[in-house]
Motif scaffolding. Sequence first.
Motif, mmCIF file in Angstrom:
data_model
loop_
_atom_site.group_PDB
_atom_site.id
_atom_site.type_symbol
_atom_site.label_atom_id
_atom_site.label_comp_id
_atom_site.label_asym_id
_atom_site.label_seq_id
_atom_site.Cartn_x
_atom_site.Cartn_y
_atom_site.Cartn_z
ATOM 1 N N LYS A 122 51.934 40.320 65.967
ATOM 2 C CA LYS A 122 50.640 41.039 66.572
ATOM 3 C C LYS A 122 49.900 40.090 67.582
ATOM 4 N N GLU A 123 49.651 39.014 67.105
ATOM 5 C CA GLU A 123 48.890 37.992 67.947
ATOM 6 C C GLU A 123 49.459 37.601 69.047
ATOM 7 N N LYS A 124 50.817 37.673 69.226
ATOM 8 C CA LYS A 124 51.651 37.355 70.589
ATOM 9 C C LYS A 124 51.372 38.593 71.363
ATOM 10 N N TYR A 125 51.849 39.662 70.824
ATOM 11 C CA TYR A 125 52.606 40.966 71.493
ATOM 12 C C TYR A 125 51.201 41.989 71.786
ATOM 13 N N ILE A 126 50.329 42.007 70.757
ATOM 14 C CA ILE A 126 49.265 43.338 71.136
ATOM 15 C C ILE A 126 48.306 42.573 71.695
ATOM 16 N N HIS A 127 47.759 43.439 72.696
ATOM 17 C CA HIS A 127 46.458 43.343 73.712
ATOM 18 C C HIS A 127 45.231 42.704 72.800
ATOM 19 N N GLN A 128 44.617 41.486 73.421
ATOM 20 C CA GLN A 128 43.404 41.136 72.756
ATOM 21 C C GLN A 128 42.263 42.130 72.556
ATOM 22 N N ASN A 129 42.192 43.084 73.288
ATOM 23 C CA ASN A 129 41.123 44.016 73.158
ATOM 24 C C ASN A 129 41.763 45.267 72.087
ATOM 25 N N TYR A 130 42.704 45.394 71.898
ATOM 26 C CA TYR A 130 43.254 46.715 71.088
ATOM 27 C C TYR A 130 42.174 47.114 69.774
ATOM 28 N N THR A 131 41.767 45.811 69.136
ATOM 29 C CA THR A 131 40.925 46.336 67.968
ATOM 30 C C THR A 131 39.754 46.761 68.247
ATOM 31 N N ARG A 132 39.253 46.666 69.551
ATOM 32 C CA ARG A 132 37.924 47.246 70.133
ATOM 33 C C ARG A 132 38.161 48.699 70.373
ATOM 34 N N ILE A 133 39.057 49.419 70.412
ATOM 35 C CA ILE A 133 39.322 50.558 70.400
ATOM 36 C C ILE A 133 38.624 51.461 69.198
ATOM 37 N N PHE A 134 38.781 50.739 68.036
ATOM 38 C CA PHE A 134 38.068 51.228 66.763
ATOM 39 C C PHE A 134 36.871 50.941 66.634
ATOM 40 N N THR A 135 36.277 49.494 66.981
ATOM 41 C CA THR A 135 35.125 49.090 66.750
ATOM 42 C C THR A 135 34.187 49.406 67.799
ATOM 43 N N GLU A 136 34.575 49.405 69.221
ATOM 44 C CA GLU A 136 33.563 49.808 70.280
ATOM 45 C C GLU A 136 34.029 50.887 71.141
ATOM 46 N N ASN A 137 34.736 51.952 70.651
ATOM 47 C CA ASN A 137 35.536 52.743 71.441
ATOM 48 C C ASN A 137 35.908 52.558 72.806
#
Length: 756
Positions: free
Chosen positions: A560-575
């Motif tokens: 996840k750290e290598k391949y998932i976008h650094q802003n992915y989690t913001r989808i759920f925390t910041e829409n």
Amino acid sequence: MEYLTFCFVFSCWMKFASSVYSTDAPQAPAHIPKEKLLVLTVATEETDGFLRFMQSAKYFNYTVKVLGMGEGWKGGDVGRSIGGGQKIRLLKEAMEALADQEDLVVLSVDSYDLIFAGGPEEILRKFQQANHKVVFAAEGLVWPDKKLADQYPSVRSGKRYLNSGGIIGYAPYINSIVSQWNLHDNDDDQLFYTKIYLDPLQRQTLNMTLDHKCQIFQNLNGAVDEVLLKFGTDRVRVRNTMYDSLPAVVHGNGNTKMYLNYLANYVPNAWSYEHGCSHCDDDVLDLTQLKEYPDVMVGVFIEQPTPFLPEFFQRLLTLDYPKDKLRVFVHNNEVYHEKHIQNFWEENRNVFSSFKVVGPEENLSQGEARNMGMDLCRKDATCDYYFSIDSDVMLTNRQTLKLLIEQNRKIIGPLVTRHGKLWSNFWGALSLDGYYARSEDYVDIVQRKRVGVWNIPYMAHVYLVKGSALRNELKERNFFILEKLDPDMALCRNARELTSHREKDSPSPESFHMLKPPKGVFMYITNRHDFGRLISTANYNISHYNNDLWQIFENPVDWKEKYIHQNYTRIFTENYLEEPCPDVYWFPVFSEKACDELVEEMEHYGSWSGGKHEDKRIAGGYETVPTDDIHMKQIGFDKEWLHFIREFISPVTLKVFSGYYTKGYAIMNFVVKYTPDRQAYLRPHHDSSTFTINIALNNKDRDFQGGGCRFHRYNCSIESPRKGWSFMHPGRLTHLHEGLPTTNGTRYIAVSFIDP
């Protein structure tokens, strides 16, 4: 006559009763003041065990006199055979000055493998209750002469046999015993005391007994199953469950020293539920008070194909420590990783003080390589610390090196665990054959429910060793090779059982062959901070072009750290997503590295379909709206891709299409290649899916021109796709769409028809 006899007996009974009940009769002895207790112990060196003993004595305010400090040891290898007579000789010399102090109570104990669990007042009270002049510690095993077992007085309950590691008695009586010593320093001390105790006349004259029920002394050898920790509000005790006693002296005799180390992690006040770790900040090294940071030799060991090795080196590079104080030694046993090391060295050749690589061509065993790395520090007087780290350790805490140095231990490692598992880099206990056993506190330490600095019997993967220890206690040059043990087990066993160093510096020829007493170096693990994790090297297949892509199951956090976008989690925390067209959602999902490696993998495979209608890869063999593509299944990535959908796409689906719970299943998963000369666009069509994802894998205007997607129903086009971002839109019925022409360069997208 009978009357006279009766009168005589009655008269005697009255005299006896009068003496018993008379106010002039002797009273129970007053409590002995603690000032009248003197602890005598023998220690020729300040080992880790001795310092721990003194720490426990200081906690209870014992008065301790150390005998023999600095004197060469000639008492034999008491950890493995008979010996220890030197202790009696030193005690005899000390008692000559104390022999006439009739009210002085002397407590003679070992120090390297012993701790106090109770205070002077308690010991004196229990000694008085024993109602003897001398009390020896007791154990359930006979040593050193089993033939003497039958000569011991029988006991109805309790330990039957004498142990010389603990003796308490009035000074004149102790002196009467040790003054009989006329043997050699390497003769056996326990045999000497045993013969005196087994002499019925001496046993009666000197009023000796054994501490049969472990009221004062707890010898652990043969009694580990009887002992457990008792947590109190003020301190932690050792409780003997067989006799329901709370011994005040705990002795790790025989092969129980590791168990004593475990007990001493708590007793008497090292750790408790109320106060946590009491000694973690004792004797710490304040780096801010130093003129300059210590020099550290970093030993890196790559012994098998290891995923995420470039990321490992980047974490090493980002350690918060002056790089001019770091010298790096790398042993690489894998040809596959030579390119990674070469790339790192070329980019950072001038960063570290030095950078030395020993490659697979040297054909070194793991033990030989680790000995070499440690020797580089041992032989260099300017090397203050040796930091050994295996390539499967991901240090996420940039302060790790500083935090370990500050703890000021000879050997200490940071706790690292495998994600979601109890697998870690230490063992809390060893089995009888020297392999893993789970200690009572292992799970709590791994899960950081108990936080502190822990004395443990085995560690691996990552640890810090003081350079001064390497040049003294650990000065032997072959620590990583021992019998058939793996290198880490060999190191730990050699450190624990450090008993066989020769007195090479002794000027006395006769002492040259004498062995020192046990002085094992304590090894510690700290979980005071979150340091990082261990990655799994199992099932690491290096037959692909970018092998880390396949690690989504084995090492999900690193993947996840290598391949998932650094802003992915913001989808759920910041829409953090957009809706450029009705019911078309746009969100970040892949990192640049994921996009690049997926494209590289497809190009490495190279068998693009050509955008033909005939397609044997799909059911029926005919594709109505074909693309120039490669399926995930063709490169063996279908299981990993479906897992990616379930882990990272499904949560977004639930967010944007509220109430729809996707199965996260797809048959058609592929990478499409658009080029002006092969396939530049895709005609209007519906997808055979409930919803579709479309991930841009490269950059518009840098890698290609044109491209994009147009949704006909809404007359809405998206002509500026962002690398790593995905569209998500309904597949059937409402969202007829087309691929806009790519006018120059090559455009790549990853597509899945989900829930067909």
